[in-house]
Scaffold this motif. Sequence first.
Motif, PDB file in Angstrom:
ATOM      1  N   UNK A  14      -6.231  45.806  49.413  1.00  0.00           N
ATOM      2  CA  UNK A  14      -4.812  45.893  49.109  1.00  0.00           C
ATOM      3  C   UNK A  14      -4.168  44.536  48.933  1.00  0.00           C
ATOM      4  N   UNK A  15      -4.949  43.464  49.019  1.00  0.00           N
ATOM      5  CA  UNK A  15      -4.360  42.136  48.969  1.00  0.00           C
ATOM      6  C   UNK A  15      -4.170  41.678  47.531  1.00  0.00           C
ATOM      7  N   UNK A  16      -3.270  42.321  46.844  1.00  0.00           N
ATOM      8  CA  UNK A  16      -2.924  41.902  45.501  1.00  0.00           C
ATOM      9  C   UNK A  16      -1.783  40.905  45.616  1.00  0.00           C
ATOM     10  N   UNK A  17      -2.050  39.675  45.224  1.00  0.00           N
ATOM     11  CA  UNK A  17      -1.216  38.526  45.539  1.00  0.00           C
ATOM     12  C   UNK A  17       0.193  38.624  44.964  1.00  0.00           C
ATOM     13  N   UNK A  88      10.666  44.495  53.739  1.00  0.00           N
ATOM     14  CA  UNK A  88      10.967  43.423  54.681  1.00  0.00           C
ATOM     15  C   UNK A  88      10.614  42.055  54.082  1.00  0.00           C
ATOM     16  N   UNK A  89       9.474  41.986  53.406  1.00  0.00           N
ATOM     17  CA  UNK A  89       9.076  40.736  52.767  1.00  0.00           C
ATOM     18  C   UNK A  89      10.063  40.327  51.683  1.00  0.00           C
ATOM     19  N   UNK A  90      10.505  41.305  50.869  1.00  0.00           N
ATOM     20  CA  UNK A  90      11.470  41.005  49.812  1.00  0.00           C
ATOM     21  C   UNK A  90      12.761  40.451  50.411  1.00  0.00           C
ATOM     22  N   UNK A  91      13.208  41.051  51.506  1.00  0.00           N
ATOM     23  CA  UNK A  91      14.416  40.575  52.173  1.00  0.00           C
ATOM     24  C   UNK A  91      14.216  39.156  52.698  1.00  0.00           C
ATOM     25  N   UNK A  92      13.053  38.894  53.290  1.00  0.00           N
ATOM     26  CA  UNK A  92      12.769  37.548  53.808  1.00  0.00           C
ATOM     27  C   UNK A  92      12.766  36.503  52.710  1.00  0.00           C
ATOM     28  N   UNK A 185       2.583  29.437  50.662  1.00  0.00           N
ATOM     29  CA  UNK A 185       2.736  29.515  52.115  1.00  0.00           C
ATOM     30  C   UNK A 185       4.062  30.194  52.472  1.00  0.00           C
ATOM     31  N   UNK A 186       5.062  29.991  51.656  1.00  0.00           N
ATOM     32  CA  UNK A 186       6.361  30.645  51.879  1.00  0.00           C
ATOM     33  C   UNK A 186       6.219  32.164  51.777  1.00  0.00           C
ATOM     34  N   UNK A 187       5.469  32.626  50.782  1.00  0.00           N
ATOM     35  CA  UNK A 187       5.263  34.060  50.607  1.00  0.00           C
ATOM     36  C   UNK A 187       4.471  34.635  51.774  1.00  0.00           C
ATOM     37  N   UNK A 188       3.466  33.907  52.221  1.00  0.00           N
ATOM     38  CA  UNK A 188       2.707  34.366  53.380  1.00  0.00           C
ATOM     39  C   UNK A 188       3.575  34.347  54.637  1.00  0.00           C
TER      40      UNK A 188
END
Length: 436
Positions: A14-17, A88-92, A185-188
Amino acid sequence: MKISMLRLPVYLFGLLVLGSSSSVMAEKNTITGPHKHMGVATCASSVCHGKPAPDANSYALLNEYRTWSREDLHSKAYKILFNAESKRMAKNLGLASAHTADICLDCHADNVPQSQRGPKFVIRDGVGCEACHGGSENWLDSHYKKGVTHAENLKAGMYPTESPKPRAEMCLSCHLGTKDKFATHRIMGAGHPRLAFELETFTANQPAHYVVDKDYLERKGQIESVTMWVAGVYYTAKQTLELYNSHLLTANGLIPELSFYDCHACHHPMDKKNWRQTSIEVGLKPGDLRLNDSALQMLIGISFIRDQEAAQGLLQLSRGLHVASRKDIATLRNASKQLLNQLAGMEDMLLRNYNRNEISELRKRILTKSAAGQYRDYTSAEQAFLAVETLTLALDQSERYANLMDSFYGSLASESAFQQTRFASLAQRLLSTMYP
């Protein structure tokens, strides 16, 4: 032809970047070419690739759509963007939503420019047929006709997924990244999982929607599994070096792009006092950041089987790369260029098929280095395991060593709980059993 299933945690599929591209859609270049993508619906009818079961009277299975839609996680890639974690990631990241942001869609869907979208194209299909096979604008009507050769389909825009380099470049465009998109790194930091990829393992674990039979071999030929594994390692290393040149260090940045470094060099409990210098880290000091060089480490081991002088040169240049990453942009780019030149000169030698003795010697070398603690971080240990698994399958010995391989795999079950000493101990057990 049955494809053996390799052990790998399901979450890795599922790790589609999430990409980092801010390019305008009209200017975006796609890996698979400029042709229009006509949409999954053009392939899905019961008279094409949507049959409920394989068709014994056809050279193709003709149930490929059902296999993709029901079993292949690529078909779920777009839907993932609606779950709680993606929101949650999109909000971050300050995005309006994950399912409308190009940096997500670039890899979670077939996000080609509007000008390349045919009348039945739907972004909701996720990573569909044409994301891998190329826009079917010019070959949709011809690829099923008798007398039309595979070469003619390729000329019309079909993507050559059967060839190691194109397959690696296409898969790596999301599972590693390109100059226009990669997991920063920001996305991670916003919550995206660590990317992990190995071409042969991921290929083998995907639900097969083709059969390597006589007809397939006549039309497309066959690449041995070990050669495909080597190709994946080779092009991963090459593409990583190219990304270093464009993104690792920036002229105005105080902090380099940390996604290129070994995550576990920093993200580990501070009570684990396990620093030691491996053979590839000569020149680094305690506390220095370590580049994620797992692909290069595998290549060095592979090279020693074919050309020890070239392998030694690759080792020395790899050490120089680590040291260069601590200095400045010019030094880093020079070190990367030297490594890329070295790899270019080794490509033909590395990508030739491997005989049984070479496969066995290569497995022995990787296990020896594993047992000696040379693959002490999780990422390189992960790649070492996948290599041993692929090589053992190629030797038709997977059943003989199944219990030991299960234990070896178990040492990688948790990144946070990974113990290099246990990994090394299990590697030694395998080494002693396989090579008494």
